[in-house]
Design a protein around this motif. Structure first.
Motif, mmCIF file in Angstrom:
data_model
loop_
_atom_site.group_PDB
_atom_site.id
_atom_site.type_symbol
_atom_site.label_atom_id
_atom_site.label_comp_id
_atom_site.label_asym_id
_atom_site.label_seq_id
_atom_site.Cartn_x
_atom_site.Cartn_y
_atom_site.Cartn_z
ATOM 1 N N THR A 169 -13.694 -0.483 -64.157
ATOM 2 C CA THR A 169 -12.654 0.514 -65.118
ATOM 3 C C THR A 169 -11.700 1.003 -64.130
ATOM 4 O O THR A 169 -10.496 1.849 -64.509
ATOM 5 C CB THR A 169 -13.508 1.798 -65.381
ATOM 6 N N ARG A 170 -11.697 0.845 -62.764
ATOM 7 C CA ARG A 170 -10.645 1.387 -61.870
ATOM 8 C C ARG A 170 -10.603 2.999 -61.730
ATOM 9 O O ARG A 170 -9.808 3.608 -61.442
ATOM 10 C CB ARG A 170 -9.220 1.000 -61.996
ATOM 11 N N ASN A 171 -11.563 3.694 -62.555
ATOM 12 C CA ASN A 171 -11.732 5.069 -62.485
ATOM 13 C C ASN A 171 -12.548 5.401 -61.137
ATOM 14 O O ASN A 171 -13.254 4.807 -60.571
ATOM 15 C CB ASN A 171 -12.554 5.541 -63.470
ATOM 16 N N GLN A 172 -11.922 6.457 -60.450
ATOM 17 C CA GLN A 172 -12.681 7.204 -59.195
ATOM 18 C C GLN A 172 -14.082 7.545 -59.594
ATOM 19 O O GLN A 172 -14.347 8.515 -60.309
ATOM 20 C CB GLN A 172 -11.880 8.287 -58.580
ATOM 21 N N ILE A 173 -15.131 7.269 -58.736
ATOM 22 C CA ILE A 173 -16.302 7.778 -58.992
ATOM 23 C C ILE A 173 -17.012 8.406 -57.805
ATOM 24 O O ILE A 173 -17.920 8.856 -57.940
ATOM 25 C CB ILE A 173 -17.432 6.623 -59.459
ATOM 26 N N ALA A 174 -16.080 8.521 -56.682
ATOM 27 C CA ALA A 174 -16.332 8.999 -55.420
ATOM 28 C C ALA A 174 -15.375 9.011 -54.551
ATOM 29 O O ALA A 174 -14.552 8.355 -54.422
ATOM 30 C CB ALA A 174 -17.829 8.331 -54.656
ATOM 31 N N GLY A 175 -15.432 9.998 -53.303
ATOM 32 C CA GLY A 175 -14.312 10.045 -52.573
ATOM 33 C C GLY A 175 -14.501 11.131 -51.374
ATOM 34 O O GLY A 175 -15.826 11.750 -51.346
ATOM 35 N N ALA A 195 -11.927 1.947 -51.996
ATOM 36 C CA ALA A 195 -12.847 1.008 -51.987
ATOM 37 C C ALA A 195 -13.270 0.770 -53.635
ATOM 38 O O ALA A 195 -13.232 1.671 -54.102
ATOM 39 C CB ALA A 195 -13.842 1.241 -51.152
ATOM 40 N N TRP A 196 -13.373 -0.704 -53.935
ATOM 41 C CA TRP A 196 -14.007 -0.864 -55.207
ATOM 42 C C TRP A 196 -15.580 -1.200 -55.308
ATOM 43 O O TRP A 196 -15.959 -1.851 -54.502
ATOM 44 C CB TRP A 196 -13.262 -1.975 -56.003
ATOM 45 N N VAL A 197 -16.445 -0.681 -56.162
ATOM 46 C CA VAL A 197 -17.715 -0.883 -56.091
ATOM 47 C C VAL A 197 -18.051 -1.420 -57.310
ATOM 48 O O VAL A 197 -17.692 -1.211 -58.473
ATOM 49 C CB VAL A 197 -18.580 0.339 -55.621
ATOM 50 N N ASN A 198 -19.293 -2.060 -57.389
ATOM 51 C CA ASN A 198 -19.899 -2.645 -58.934
ATOM 52 C C ASN A 198 -20.891 -1.384 -59.210
ATOM 53 O O ASN A 198 -21.839 -0.980 -58.543
ATOM 54 C CB ASN A 198 -20.959 -3.889 -58.239
ATOM 55 N N ARG A 199 -20.179 -0.789 -60.067
ATOM 56 C CA ARG A 199 -20.927 0.644 -60.576
ATOM 57 C C ARG A 199 -22.318 0.303 -61.030
ATOM 58 O O ARG A 199 -23.038 1.247 -60.783
ATOM 59 C CB ARG A 199 -20.125 0.787 -61.975
ATOM 60 N N ALA A 200 -22.941 -0.909 -61.675
ATOM 61 C CA ALA A 200 -24.364 -0.998 -62.074
ATOM 62 C C ALA A 200 -25.206 -0.900 -60.798
ATOM 63 O O ALA A 200 -26.312 -0.448 -60.799
ATOM 64 C CB ALA A 200 -24.649 -2.610 -62.744
ATOM 65 N N MET A 249 -22.615 6.191 -47.741
ATOM 66 C CA MET A 249 -21.776 5.023 -47.965
ATOM 67 C C MET A 249 -20.269 5.597 -48.043
ATOM 68 O O MET A 249 -19.288 4.653 -47.626
ATOM 69 C CB MET A 249 -22.238 4.288 -49.554
ATOM 70 N N THR A 250 -19.936 6.469 -48.806
ATOM 71 C CA THR A 250 -18.633 7.064 -48.720
ATOM 72 C C THR A 250 -18.156 7.249 -47.469
ATOM 73 O O THR A 250 -16.873 6.867 -47.161
ATOM 74 C CB THR A 250 -18.417 8.108 -49.739
ATOM 75 N N LEU A 251 -18.892 7.942 -46.650
ATOM 76 C CA LEU A 251 -18.559 8.394 -45.313
ATOM 77 C C LEU A 251 -18.278 7.325 -44.451
ATOM 78 O O LEU A 251 -17.725 7.166 -43.522
ATOM 79 C CB LEU A 251 -19.639 9.560 -44.778
ATOM 80 N N TYR A 294 -9.096 9.406 -41.861
ATOM 81 C CA TYR A 294 -10.499 9.389 -42.349
ATOM 82 C C TYR A 294 -10.706 9.882 -43.699
ATOM 83 O O TYR A 294 -10.879 11.216 -43.923
ATOM 84 C CB TYR A 294 -11.155 10.687 -41.286
ATOM 85 N N ARG A 295 -10.546 9.151 -44.612
ATOM 86 C CA ARG A 295 -10.681 9.407 -46.036
ATOM 87 C C ARG A 295 -10.792 8.228 -47.020
ATOM 88 O O ARG A 295 -10.327 7.010 -46.379
ATOM 89 C CB ARG A 295 -9.146 10.439 -46.591
ATOM 90 N N VAL A 296 -11.313 8.203 -48.171
ATOM 91 C CA VAL A 296 -11.529 7.133 -48.951
ATOM 92 C C VAL A 296 -11.766 7.548 -50.281
ATOM 93 O O VAL A 296 -12.309 8.452 -50.463
ATOM 94 C CB VAL A 296 -12.720 5.972 -48.315
ATOM 95 N N SER A 297 -11.112 6.841 -51.490
ATOM 96 C CA SER A 297 -11.492 6.773 -52.669
ATOM 97 C C SER A 297 -12.267 5.709 -53.219
ATOM 98 O O SER A 297 -11.950 4.548 -52.923
ATOM 99 C CB SER A 297 -9.834 6.717 -53.724
ATOM 100 N N ILE A 298 -13.367 5.981 -53.769
ATOM 101 C CA ILE A 298 -14.358 4.850 -54.259
ATOM 102 C C ILE A 298 -14.105 4.628 -55.836
ATOM 103 O O ILE A 298 -14.101 5.501 -56.322
ATOM 104 C CB ILE A 298 -15.820 5.215 -54.121
ATOM 105 N N LEU A 299 -13.776 3.555 -56.159
ATOM 106 C CA LEU A 299 -13.409 3.332 -57.373
ATOM 107 C C LEU A 299 -14.206 2.120 -58.155
ATOM 108 O O LEU A 299 -14.910 1.373 -57.583
ATOM 109 C CB LEU A 299 -11.991 2.695 -57.609
ATOM 110 N N ASP A 300 -14.661 2.399 -59.330
ATOM 111 C CA ASP A 300 -15.385 1.300 -60.350
ATOM 112 C C ASP A 300 -14.495 0.159 -60.492
ATOM 113 O O ASP A 300 -13.572 0.389 -60.847
ATOM 114 C CB ASP A 300 -15.720 1.934 -61.589
ATOM 115 N N TYR A 301 -15.178 -0.820 -60.049
ATOM 116 C CA TYR A 301 -14.286 -2.079 -59.853
ATOM 117 C C TYR A 301 -13.837 -2.457 -61.368
ATOM 118 O O TYR A 301 -12.664 -3.105 -61.374
ATOM 119 C CB TYR A 301 -15.011 -3.273 -59.442
#
Length: 112
Positions: free
Chosen positions: A96-102, A54-59, A72-74, A87-94
């Motif tokens: 930078t594409r860096n993982q910020i949660a998971g 998933a990609w999120v708006n970091r701001a 939100m991650t769960l 039952y898993r997910v990686s949350i990326l900053d839209y």
């Protein structure tokens, strides 16, 4: 009689081998509502359960506290699980594409 017993045994084995961690319909619906709310609020840009990403708006993401980010991650992991993607997910900053949660199925990680 033996054929009926064998059939019953096969049915029991089938149900016994089915996954025990399938989510309920209600959980899936609540998770979809949460994801829809995340899209409306501008925190979730997009998600792809086939990639467990998933990609999120970091701001906007950074305005939430740790418990809200965990939920939100769960929620996203639950939606992906309801789509049989695991039952898993990686949350990326839209941006930078860096993982910020998971969530790896056991542990939620929230970056700073």
């Amino acid at each position: 009689m033996a054929l009926g017993a064998a059939g019953l045994l096969l049915v029991l084995l089938f149900f016994h081998s089915s996954p025990k961690n399938d989510i309920s319909i209600e959980q899936g619906q609540m998770a979809m509502a949460l994801v829809g709310n995340m899209m409306t609020n501008g925190v979730l840009v997009n998600y792809d359960c086939s990639k467990n990403t998933a990609w999120v708006n970091r701001a906007v993401w950074d305005k939430y506290n740790a418990d809200q980010k965990r939920n939100m991650t769960l929620g996203l992991a639950t939606v992906c699980d309801s789509q049989h993607a695991g039952y898993r997910v990686s949350i990326l900053d839209y941006d930078t594409r860096n993982q910020i949660a998971g969530f790896d199925g056991k542990t939620v990680t929230i970056g700073k």
